[in-house]
Enzyme design. Sequence first.
Site, PDB file in Angstrom:
ATOM      1  CE  LYS A 188      -1.844   1.161   4.744  1.00  0.00           C
ATOM      2  NZ  LYS A 188      -0.691   1.332   5.610  1.00  0.00           N
ATOM      3  NE  ARG A 190       4.773  -1.117  -1.996  1.00  0.00           N
ATOM      4  CZ  ARG A 190       4.932  -0.301  -1.919  1.00  0.00           C
ATOM      5  NH1 ARG A 190       5.299   0.613  -2.185  1.00  0.00           N
ATOM      6  NH2 ARG A 190       4.266  -0.036  -0.716  1.00  0.00           N
TER       7      ARG A 190
END
Length: 295
Positions: A188, A190
Amino acid sequence: MTVYALENSNGIAAGIARGIGDKLVQLEYKIFPDGESYVRVPQKPEGVAILVASLYPNPDKRIFELLMSVEAIKALSNEPLIAVVPYMAYARQDKRFLEGEPISIRVILKSLETLGLDGLVVVDIHKPSVLSEYTSIPSRNVFIDRLIAEYFHPKMRNSVVLAPDVGALERAKRVAAHLDAEYDYLVKERDRVTGEVKAMPKNLTVEERTVLIVDDIISTGGTMALAARTVLSQGAEKVYAACTHAVMVRGALDLLISSGISEVAATDTVPSPVSKISVVPAAVEELRSLLEELL
Ligand code: R5P
């Protein structure tokens, strides 16, 4: 042996009693007007006592009922007492993420140990090493990988088993081994400007493949939903989601379905509409192994 069930074991206590061929005794419980919990063990154990207690919903209340029951059973008999805890609450708070926080799972394990619990069986606990780090109670962690693989096997074609993060990779690897499939995990990131979280499989491509995402817990569904949207946007043909503990707070299932997941399946450690896979046979196997060690 005597098998005791705490409130709402989702049929697991009955299954375990049937599996080891012993009788099931339901504990008595009520709530006092001031909100305190009451439990009573209505009869003495015959031989080893096995106490089945899943700690969801109402985890705080359930934990206290479990502790009180252990105290009460230990006062009735000198024979070993084993707790079977299909869903161990607070298992995710397994370290001090911020200074000043408690290690909540340590509090539970230490309390059980102090009360004299002789053996513990849990199902796919978030971090198995806590069982040896924070207690010396002899224990078993029931692995559910084969159960998940068997359930999804007929649906798997050109498949990839995916962990939603690196922490869940070992579980994905074990499920994949039973399916003879490839496995990977999502990384992941951001976006620093928009704050949007994006995810990418670390090594494999999912295009035109069937993806089975496996995790230990689905709570809000946010982790699974992000993983599903990610692989579908990258061309996956179908996405299935599996977890051990379907905590499923309100709205989680809707979120998962609206993220494009074709089917969600979980074990029955926590009651939910997707709790379709029984952990009883695997739990009985581990319980037998623990009994052999203790007796
Ligand atoms: C986290 O460490 C767990 O393994 C699960 O990924 C997490 O609890 C899932 O939570 P949610 O469904 O709220 O995203």
